[in-house]
Scaffold this motif. Sequence first.
Motif, PDB file in Angstrom:
ATOM      1  N   ARG A 147      19.885 -10.850   0.705  1.00 19.09           N
ATOM      2  CA  ARG A 147      19.037 -11.149  -0.446  1.00 19.09           C
ATOM      3  C   ARG A 147      19.587 -12.348  -1.219  1.00 19.09           C
ATOM      4  NH1 ARG A 147      17.649  -5.025  -1.052  1.00 19.09           N
ATOM      5  NH2 ARG A 147      19.862  -4.688  -1.419  1.00 19.09           N
ATOM      6  N   PHE A 148      20.892 -12.336  -1.436  1.00 14.61           N
ATOM      7  CA  PHE A 148      21.528 -13.369  -2.249  1.00 14.61           C
ATOM      8  C   PHE A 148      21.343 -14.758  -1.640  1.00 14.61           C
ATOM      9  CE2 PHE A 148      25.063 -16.026  -3.575  1.00 14.61           C
ATOM     10  CZ  PHE A 148      25.153 -15.789  -4.935  1.00 14.61           C
ATOM     11  N   TYR A 149      21.464 -14.868  -0.327  1.00 15.29           N
ATOM     12  CA  TYR A 149      21.413 -16.178   0.325  1.00 15.29           C
ATOM     13  C   TYR A 149      20.019 -16.550   0.822  1.00 15.29           C
ATOM     14  CZ  TYR A 149      26.503 -16.435   0.161  1.00 15.29           C
ATOM     15  OH  TYR A 149      27.814 -16.518  -0.256  1.00 15.29           O
ATOM     16  N   SER A 150      19.012 -15.708   0.558  1.00  9.76           N
ATOM     17  CA  SER A 150      17.643 -16.074   0.943  1.00  9.76           C
ATOM     18  C   SER A 150      17.123 -17.153   0.010  1.00  9.76           C
ATOM     19  CB  SER A 150      16.734 -14.844   0.881  1.00  9.76           C
ATOM     20  OG  SER A 150      16.606 -14.387  -0.460  1.00  9.76           O
ATOM     21  N   ASN A 151      16.131 -17.904   0.482  1.00  9.97           N
ATOM     22  CA  ASN A 151      15.462 -18.852  -0.405  1.00  9.97           C
ATOM     23  C   ASN A 151      14.379 -18.128  -1.195  1.00  9.97           C
ATOM     24  OD1 ASN A 151      14.751 -21.378  -1.567  1.00  9.97           O
ATOM     25  ND2 ASN A 151      13.001 -21.474  -0.185  1.00  9.97           N
ATOM     26  N   LEU A 152      13.467 -17.463  -0.502  1.00 14.91           N
ATOM     27  CA  LEU A 152      12.421 -16.683  -1.142  1.00 14.91           C
ATOM     28  C   LEU A 152      12.507 -15.231  -0.676  1.00 14.91           C
ATOM     29  CD1 LEU A 152       9.384 -19.113  -0.629  1.00 14.91           C
ATOM     30  CD2 LEU A 152      10.937 -18.993  -2.592  1.00 14.91           C
ATOM     31  N   TYR A 153      12.222 -14.324  -1.591  1.00 19.34           N
ATOM     32  CA  TYR A 153      12.219 -12.898  -1.266  1.00 19.34           C
ATOM     33  C   TYR A 153      10.820 -12.352  -1.549  1.00 19.34           C
ATOM     34  CZ  TYR A 153      13.321  -7.927  -1.315  1.00 19.34           C
ATOM     35  OH  TYR A 153      13.332  -6.575  -1.055  1.00 19.34           O
ATOM     36  N   PHE A 154      10.188 -11.764  -0.528  1.00 19.97           N
ATOM     37  CA  PHE A 154       8.833 -11.236  -0.679  1.00 19.97           C
ATOM     38  C   PHE A 154       8.866  -9.731  -0.937  1.00 19.97           C
ATOM     39  CE2 PHE A 154       8.094 -15.218   1.467  1.00 19.97           C
ATOM     40  CZ  PHE A 154       6.938 -15.681   0.859  1.00 19.97           C
ATOM     41  N   HIS A 155       8.151  -9.343  -1.994  1.00 15.78           N
ATOM     42  CA  HIS A 155       8.058  -7.932  -2.364  1.00 15.78           C
ATOM     43  C   HIS A 155       6.577  -7.567  -2.363  1.00 15.78           C
ATOM     44  CE1 HIS A 155       9.267  -4.139  -4.194  1.00 15.78           C
ATOM     45  NE2 HIS A 155       8.257  -4.283  -5.044  1.00 15.78           N
ATOM     46  N   GLY A 156       6.138  -6.862  -1.319  1.00 19.03           N
ATOM     47  CA  GLY A 156       4.722  -6.594  -1.148  1.00 19.03           C
ATOM     48  C   GLY A 156       4.262  -5.236  -1.625  1.00 19.03           C
ATOM     49  N   HIS A 157       5.150  -4.429  -2.184  1.00 15.87           N
ATOM     50  CA  HIS A 157       4.791  -3.063  -2.580  1.00 15.87           C
ATOM     51  C   HIS A 157       3.660  -3.080  -3.610  1.00 15.87           C
ATOM     52  CE1 HIS A 157       8.727  -2.696  -0.784  1.00 15.87           C
ATOM     53  NE2 HIS A 157       8.662  -1.370  -0.825  1.00 15.87           N
ATOM     54  N   SER A 158       2.653  -2.251  -3.380  1.00 13.75           N
ATOM     55  CA  SER A 158       1.495  -2.247  -4.264  1.00 13.75           C
ATOM     56  C   SER A 158       1.200  -0.881  -4.875  1.00 13.75           C
ATOM     57  CB  SER A 158       0.252  -2.731  -3.505  1.00 13.75           C
ATOM     58  OG  SER A 158      -0.023  -1.881  -2.400  1.00 13.75           O
ATOM     59  N   LEU A 195      14.955 -15.061  -5.480  1.00 11.53           N
ATOM     60  CA  LEU A 195      13.763 -15.652  -6.077  1.00 11.53           C
ATOM     61  C   LEU A 195      12.562 -14.910  -5.490  1.00 11.53           C
ATOM     62  CD1 LEU A 195      12.388 -17.743  -7.872  1.00 11.53           C
ATOM     63  CD2 LEU A 195      12.442 -19.341  -5.933  1.00 11.53           C
ATOM     64  N   ILE A 196      11.859 -14.169  -6.337  1.00 10.79           N
ATOM     65  CA  ILE A 196      10.913 -13.164  -5.864  1.00 10.79           C
ATOM     66  C   ILE A 196       9.472 -13.665  -5.908  1.00 10.79           C
ATOM     67  CG2 ILE A 196      10.000 -10.849  -6.307  1.00 10.79           C
ATOM     68  CD1 ILE A 196      12.794 -10.222  -7.562  1.00 10.79           C
ATOM     69  N   ILE A 197       8.754 -13.413  -4.806  1.00 10.09           N
ATOM     70  CA  ILE A 197       7.304 -13.571  -4.756  1.00 10.09           C
ATOM     71  C   ILE A 197       6.739 -12.176  -4.527  1.00 10.09           C
ATOM     72  CG2 ILE A 197       5.346 -14.625  -3.579  1.00 10.09           C
ATOM     73  CD1 ILE A 197       7.118 -16.934  -2.801  1.00 10.09           C
ATOM     74  N   ALA A 198       6.057 -11.646  -5.531  1.00  7.99           N
ATOM     75  CA  ALA A 198       5.655 -10.241  -5.518  1.00  7.99           C
ATOM     76  C   ALA A 198       4.146 -10.081  -5.458  1.00  7.99           C
ATOM     77  CB  ALA A 198       6.193  -9.534  -6.763  1.00  7.99           C
ATOM     78  N   PHE A 209       7.005 -15.242  -8.872  1.00  4.29           N
ATOM     79  CA  PHE A 209       5.705 -15.754  -8.455  1.00  4.29           C
ATOM     80  C   PHE A 209       4.920 -14.580  -7.880  1.00  4.29           C
ATOM     81  CE2 PHE A 209       8.622 -19.344  -8.263  1.00  4.29           C
ATOM     82  CZ  PHE A 209       7.907 -20.334  -8.930  1.00  4.29           C
ATOM     83  N   TYR A 210       3.582 -14.684  -7.895  1.00  8.09           N
ATOM     84  CA  TYR A 210       2.754 -13.558  -7.468  1.00  8.09           C
ATOM     85  C   TYR A 210       1.720 -13.988  -6.439  1.00  8.09           C
ATOM     86  CZ  TYR A 210       4.787 -11.169 -11.471  1.00  8.09           C
ATOM     87  OH  TYR A 210       5.671 -10.607 -12.358  1.00  8.09           O
TER      88      TYR A 210
END
Length: 377
Positions: free
Chosen positions: A262-273, A290-293, A308-309
Amino acid sequence: MRIGIIGTRGIPNRYGGFEQFVESIGPALVKRGHEVYVYNSSLHPYQGKEWKGVNILHQNDPENRLGTAGQFIYDLNCILDSRKRNYDIILQLGYTSSSIWTFLFPKKSLLITNMDGLEWKRSKYSSLVRSFLKSAEKWAALHSDYLIADSKCIQNYLQDKYKKHSEFIAYGAMPFATPNEAVLKQYKIEKYKYNLLIARMEPENNIEMIIKGHVNAKHKDHLLIIGGVNNQYGKKLKEKYSSASVIFLGAIFNMEILNNLRFYSNLYFHGHSVGGTNPSLLEAMSSNALIIANDNIFNRSVLKKNAFYFTSENDISVMLNMQLKKENHLQKLQNNMEKIRHQYSWTRIVNQLESFFFEAMKKKYSTGNAIAYTLNY
């Protein structure tokens, strides 16, 4: 207090959010002088009778033979065992396969239920199962002595739906402070040159939408996907999308590895709805991701403006083509980390939970026994 915890597959965590919750709060409550018992599935790889001071009670779980029906039998076995343990409090985590047995819980123990998310909204379930889950939710809400909501949104829902108060107690996380770049070598990846998705392989986690967004983007970043692919949905996704740029790593439970990825990722996607405050989201926040949710009230209530969403695969493609870089959004990372330290620290969560337990005990005993517990502590 003598506390029994039911509703998980057991600890140490080899499955999901509730298991991680118990893994964190159980030993902490033991250190504060409480006697804690956690029910473990007989299928759990850890077969010890004690873990970090927590008593482990293994109960027969036939899920490997009977499928979903086995979960109901496992919960029944746990509840029947609780009848002979003389618990002050039974903490029930979730209700999907246990609230049907509500009438069997011991009457002398306080039943406190964490209501989890809106399980009946999960798209993996048939209309018949969703109807049952609505009933199960009602049984748990009305027949528990006290309710816990891990999200303000869930708290409001329970008040509106059942006219019943629930205590807001979220999940927790610990700030990740010891990154180790060497972890990346075993996956042959470079820091900040890949994106990450960690989730159970379920439709409501929008995994396919995220993958399609990646596939359709002009900017072909590597997407690492962590989560077991043994179910039908997971197998389908892996067969359809696995490639040089979409890499399925399977289930990983080692927290050091997860935190570093997680720490070394560029973007992290969180798709839970569907659900309340999701533990994996807090862990991403605590690991400087850095989260895109997925754009829903649950995720926005936690992240606010510090993410970001997306609502579609096109949203994801657009953001990837914008070539978002973690280094350009450090304020979002800092704000999320501050929120972990002040709102979602495990110390704070354990304090809230313990205080709530004491208050519940005070209300139960008019003789002052529970007050004596507090004074002695």
